[in-house]
Design a protein around this motif. Sequence first.
Motif, PDB file in Angstrom:
ATOM      1  N   ALA A 216       0.720  -1.171   0.205  1.00 55.47           N
ATOM      2  CA  ALA A 216      -0.035  -0.631   0.201  1.00 55.47           C
ATOM      3  C   ALA A 216       0.643   1.067  -0.015  1.00 55.47           C
ATOM      4  O   ALA A 216      -0.080   2.267  -0.266  1.00 55.47           O
ATOM      5  CB  ALA A 216      -0.912   0.361   1.555  1.00 55.47           C
ATOM      6  N   GLY A 217       2.248   1.260   0.718  1.00 53.43           N
ATOM      7  CA  GLY A 217       2.742   2.566   0.152  1.00 53.43           C
ATOM      8  C   GLY A 217       4.506   1.846   0.805  1.00 53.43           C
ATOM      9  O   GLY A 217       4.361   0.655   1.155  1.00 53.43           O
ATOM     10  N   CYS A 218       5.139   2.819   0.796  1.00 53.57           N
ATOM     11  CA  CYS A 218       6.728   2.528   0.699  1.00 53.57           C
ATOM     12  C   CYS A 218       7.568   3.838   1.654  1.00 53.57           C
ATOM     13  O   CYS A 218       6.932   5.161   1.414  1.00 53.57           O
ATOM     14  CB  CYS A 218       7.180   1.927   0.012  1.00 53.57           C
ATOM     15  SG  CYS A 218       7.078   2.734  -1.442  1.00 53.57           S
ATOM     16  N   GLY A 219       8.061   3.445   2.362  1.00 58.27           N
ATOM     17  CA  GLY A 219       9.568   4.578   2.684  1.00 58.27           C
ATOM     18  C   GLY A 219      10.688   3.937   2.770  1.00 58.27           C
ATOM     19  O   GLY A 219      11.407   3.110   2.639  1.00 58.27           O
ATOM     20  N   ALA A 220      11.569   5.037   3.086  1.00 60.25           N
ATOM     21  CA  ALA A 220      13.187   4.491   3.276  1.00 60.25           C
ATOM     22  C   ALA A 220      13.245   5.205   5.328  1.00 60.25           C
ATOM     23  O   ALA A 220      13.140   6.602   5.225  1.00 60.25           O
ATOM     24  CB  ALA A 220      14.434   5.308   2.775  1.00 60.25           C
ATOM     25  N   MET A 221      14.409   4.823   5.541  1.00 63.33           N
ATOM     26  CA  MET A 221      15.431   5.313   6.701  1.00 63.33           C
ATOM     27  C   MET A 221      16.641   5.800   6.359  1.00 63.33           C
ATOM     28  O   MET A 221      17.425   4.079   6.556  1.00 63.33           O
ATOM     29  CB  MET A 221      14.258   4.874   8.305  1.00 63.33           C
ATOM     30  CG  MET A 221      15.879   4.913   9.444  1.00 63.33           C
ATOM     31  SD  MET A 221      14.871   5.350  10.488  1.00 63.33           S
ATOM     32  CE  MET A 221      15.114   2.619  10.572  1.00 63.33           C
ATOM     33  N   GLN A 227      28.862  14.882  13.990  1.00 60.85           N
ATOM     34  CA  GLN A 227      29.414  15.448  14.771  1.00 60.85           C
ATOM     35  C   GLN A 227      28.778  15.655  16.486  1.00 60.85           C
ATOM     36  O   GLN A 227      29.151  15.760  17.070  1.00 60.85           O
ATOM     37  CB  GLN A 227      30.384  16.518  14.938  1.00 60.85           C
ATOM     38  CG  GLN A 227      29.884  17.984  14.249  1.00 60.85           C
ATOM     39  CD  GLN A 227      30.994  19.298  14.113  1.00 60.85           C
ATOM     40  OE1 GLN A 227      31.704  19.551  14.699  1.00 60.85           O
ATOM     41  NE2 GLN A 227      30.164  20.189  12.892  1.00 60.85           N
ATOM     42  N   TYR A 228      26.888  16.158  15.921  1.00 57.01           N
ATOM     43  CA  TYR A 228      26.509  17.100  17.220  1.00 57.01           C
ATOM     44  C   TYR A 228      25.818  14.607  17.523  1.00 57.01           C
ATOM     45  O   TYR A 228      24.996  15.155  18.131  1.00 57.01           O
ATOM     46  CB  TYR A 228      25.364  17.300  16.539  1.00 57.01           C
ATOM     47  CG  TYR A 228      25.764  18.554  16.209  1.00 57.01           C
ATOM     48  CD1 TYR A 228      26.468  19.582  17.622  1.00 57.01           C
ATOM     49  CD2 TYR A 228      26.625  19.213  15.007  1.00 57.01           C
ATOM     50  CE1 TYR A 228      26.934  20.934  17.212  1.00 57.01           C
ATOM     51  CE2 TYR A 228      27.196  20.413  14.462  1.00 57.01           C
ATOM     52  CZ  TYR A 228      27.316  21.171  16.095  1.00 57.01           C
ATOM     53  OH  TYR A 228      28.069  22.613  15.509  1.00 57.01           O
ATOM     54  N   GLY A 229      25.358  13.905  16.838  1.00 58.49           N
ATOM     55  CA  GLY A 229      24.930  12.883  17.292  1.00 58.49           C
ATOM     56  C   GLY A 229      24.665  12.060  16.030  1.00 58.49           C
ATOM     57  O   GLY A 229      24.236  12.401  14.955  1.00 58.49           O
ATOM     58  N   LYS A 230      23.869  10.858  16.726  1.00 59.99           N
ATOM     59  CA  LYS A 230      23.425   9.639  15.015  1.00 59.99           C
ATOM     60  C   LYS A 230      21.390  10.515  14.985  1.00 59.99           C
ATOM     61  O   LYS A 230      21.153  11.417  15.832  1.00 59.99           O
ATOM     62  CB  LYS A 230      22.872   8.961  16.261  1.00 59.99           C
ATOM     63  CG  LYS A 230      24.135   7.982  16.133  1.00 59.99           C
ATOM     64  CD  LYS A 230      23.748   6.512  16.951  1.00 59.99           C
ATOM     65  CE  LYS A 230      25.427   5.301  17.105  1.00 59.99           C
ATOM     66  NZ  LYS A 230      24.754   4.369  17.475  1.00 59.99           N
ATOM     67  N   ILE A 231      21.127  10.115  13.565  1.00 61.81           N
ATOM     68  CA  ILE A 231      20.258  10.807  14.058  1.00 61.81           C
ATOM     69  C   ILE A 231      19.336  10.154  12.571  1.00 61.81           C
ATOM     70  O   ILE A 231      19.853   9.561  11.408  1.00 61.81           O
ATOM     71  CB  ILE A 231      19.937  12.096  12.854  1.00 61.81           C
ATOM     72  CG1 ILE A 231      18.963  12.875  12.725  1.00 61.81           C
ATOM     73  CG2 ILE A 231      21.069  12.626  11.744  1.00 61.81           C
ATOM     74  CD1 ILE A 231      19.295  14.124  12.630  1.00 61.81           C
ATOM     75  N   ALA A 232      18.286   9.387  12.495  1.00 57.92           N
ATOM     76  CA  ALA A 232      17.222   8.567  11.588  1.00 57.92           C
ATOM     77  C   ALA A 232      16.955   9.585  10.876  1.00 57.92           C
ATOM     78  O   ALA A 232      15.639  10.334  11.684  1.00 57.92           O
ATOM     79  CB  ALA A 232      16.764   7.750  12.407  1.00 57.92           C
ATOM     80  N   HIS A 233      16.932   9.794   9.350  1.00 57.06           N
ATOM     81  CA  HIS A 233      16.398  10.998   8.399  1.00 57.06           C
ATOM     82  C   HIS A 233      15.089   9.926   7.864  1.00 57.06           C
ATOM     83  O   HIS A 233      15.619   8.665   7.480  1.00 57.06           O
ATOM     84  CB  HIS A 233      16.919  11.494   7.381  1.00 57.06           C
ATOM     85  CG  HIS A 233      16.574  12.411   7.111  1.00 57.06           C
ATOM     86  ND1 HIS A 233      15.226  13.280   6.798  1.00 57.06           N
ATOM     87  CD2 HIS A 233      16.326  11.909   5.723  1.00 57.06           C
ATOM     88  CE1 HIS A 233      15.189  14.088   5.681  1.00 57.06           C
ATOM     89  NE2 HIS A 233      15.847  13.399   5.019  1.00 57.06           N
ATOM     90  N   LEU A 234      13.441   9.642   8.209  1.00 50.88           N
ATOM     91  CA  LEU A 234      12.715   9.131   7.274  1.00 50.88           C
ATOM     92  C   LEU A 234      13.025  10.443   5.431  1.00 50.88           C
ATOM     93  O   LEU A 234      11.838  11.109   5.687  1.00 50.88           O
ATOM     94  CB  LEU A 234      11.253   9.412   8.127  1.00 50.88           C
ATOM     95  CG  LEU A 234      11.510   9.469   9.409  1.00 50.88           C
ATOM     96  CD1 LEU A 234      10.144   8.881  10.653  1.00 50.88           C
ATOM     97  CD2 LEU A 234      12.515   7.657   9.342  1.00 50.88           C
ATOM     98  N   TYR A 235      12.818   9.445   4.476  1.00 49.96           N
ATOM     99  CA  TYR A 235      12.468  10.104   3.509  1.00 49.96           C
ATOM    100  C   TYR A 235      12.058   8.855   2.328  1.00 49.96           C
ATOM    101  O   TYR A 235      11.380   7.733   2.627  1.00 49.96           O
ATOM    102  CB  TYR A 235      13.479  10.637   3.138  1.00 49.96           C
ATOM    103  CG  TYR A 235      14.662   9.666   2.214  1.00 49.96           C
ATOM    104  CD1 TYR A 235      14.882   9.660   1.387  1.00 49.96           C
ATOM    105  CD2 TYR A 235      15.675   8.833   3.427  1.00 49.96           C
ATOM    106  CE1 TYR A 235      15.229   8.370   0.659  1.00 49.96           C
ATOM    107  CE2 TYR A 235      16.706   7.896   3.147  1.00 49.96           C
ATOM    108  CZ  TYR A 235      16.783   8.028   1.618  1.00 49.96           C
ATOM    109  OH  TYR A 235      17.291   6.783   1.523  1.00 49.96           O
ATOM    110  N   SER A 268      15.556  12.138  15.165  1.00 51.66           N
ATOM    111  CA  SER A 268      14.755  11.773  13.507  1.00 51.66           C
ATOM    112  C   SER A 268      13.597  13.244  13.394  1.00 51.66           C
ATOM    113  O   SER A 268      13.881  13.722  14.151  1.00 51.66           O
ATOM    114  CB  SER A 268      13.531  10.651  14.151  1.00 51.66           C
ATOM    115  OG  SER A 268      13.393  10.732  12.671  1.00 51.66           O
ATOM    116  N   THR A 269      14.209  12.609  11.968  1.00 54.20           N
ATOM    117  CA  THR A 269      13.364  13.713  10.859  1.00 54.20           C
ATOM    118  C   THR A 269      12.939  13.884   9.414  1.00 54.20           C
ATOM    119  O   THR A 269      12.959  12.929   9.689  1.00 54.20           O
ATOM    120  CB  THR A 269      14.764  14.645  10.337  1.00 54.20           C
ATOM    121  OG1 THR A 269      16.016  14.256   9.873  1.00 54.20           O
ATOM    122  CG2 THR A 269      15.750  15.827  11.928  1.00 54.20           C
ATOM    123  N   ILE A 270      12.017  14.718   9.539  1.00 51.35           N
ATOM    124  CA  ILE A 270      11.510  14.753   8.451  1.00 51.35           C
ATOM    125  C   ILE A 270      11.552  15.861   7.653  1.00 51.35           C
ATOM    126  O   ILE A 270      11.276  16.947   8.201  1.00 51.35           O
ATOM    127  CB  ILE A 270       9.803  14.397   8.308  1.00 51.35           C
ATOM    128  CG1 ILE A 270       9.733  12.553   8.735  1.00 51.35           C
ATOM    129  CG2 ILE A 270       8.819  13.761   7.238  1.00 51.35           C
ATOM    130  CD1 ILE A 270       9.133  12.301   9.816  1.00 51.35           C
TER     131      ILE A 270
END
Length: 301
Positions: A216-221, A227-235, A268-270
């Motif tokens: 029905a849908g899809c996405g990626a991470m 240098q400021y740390g870990k981040i998970a970007h949803l796109y 995390s960011t979007i």
Amino acid sequence: MLHAAPTSAIHTEHPKPVQPPAPKMAPRLLNKLDTIHHIEDAHVLHLSRQVEVFMQLLPRDNISLHSVAAGGVVYLTKAHLGSQINCTLGLALHTTADLTPSILLCPYADQSALQALAMRSYVLDGFLNIYARSLHDIQVEVDPYMSFSEDLTFGPEMIVSRGAANEENGSTFIDASVAGFKDDGRSVEVLESLAESAVLRRDTILYFGKIDGRIAGCGAMALMETQYGKIAHLYIDSTTPDFRGRGVQRALIRARLNDAKSLGYDFSTIHCLPSIGTGRNAEKEGFGLAFTKPIMTKKLD
């Protein structure tokens, strides 16, 4: 496009997803200078890795990626792919004869930048919303060696599965992504190229939302570290027309947030345009609007 930078192991059981609370992130956290730099550095890294993949896909097309002295990158792919992946991130400007100059201005940049643009015939052409979320409140066990083979269930009909970047999953992801985006006016070639760039990235996990056994849908991470740390970007989220309005994107967001937390990520960011429903779905899953970037485009005579 120019982005002006701010001045200044396998378990037999997988933890069940926990619904994140709806409240927005505290403004004082989103407005901290380190948080802003974290978001901007991750954006530079995300798009740099995207262009690096295009350099592999199109080795004869003179795709280039250059560092910007003030901190950032210049990357040029193929003109028909548009300004999304033909732009400058950082305090510099690069244009080509095939592209209209366009600048995505961070609101935390020095105000003289906006004044300089206005004097040079740049006009407001739109906005990009930057959403962010702390993952500290998500209650799942941290397991950097977690298995991705099990499906996640959200409600009576929604299942989210993950896909490694292999030939079968890659082809399925590209087809599903194109099916979800093809009514937005971009060509199939562009949509296929953007989806393929996600498939080939080593830092990216692919996700599929399924209803009644159908995709029905899809996405990626993308899992990155600045240098400021870990981040998970949803796109690159998309939902096929037949399944819109049934909570597909919210389930995809929730699944990725839980996985990010399980893997030891706390932020995390979007990114999205204000005109689409992604921002509303992000806010329902606990994201807050960190800032909005005005898109300034050169007015041609």
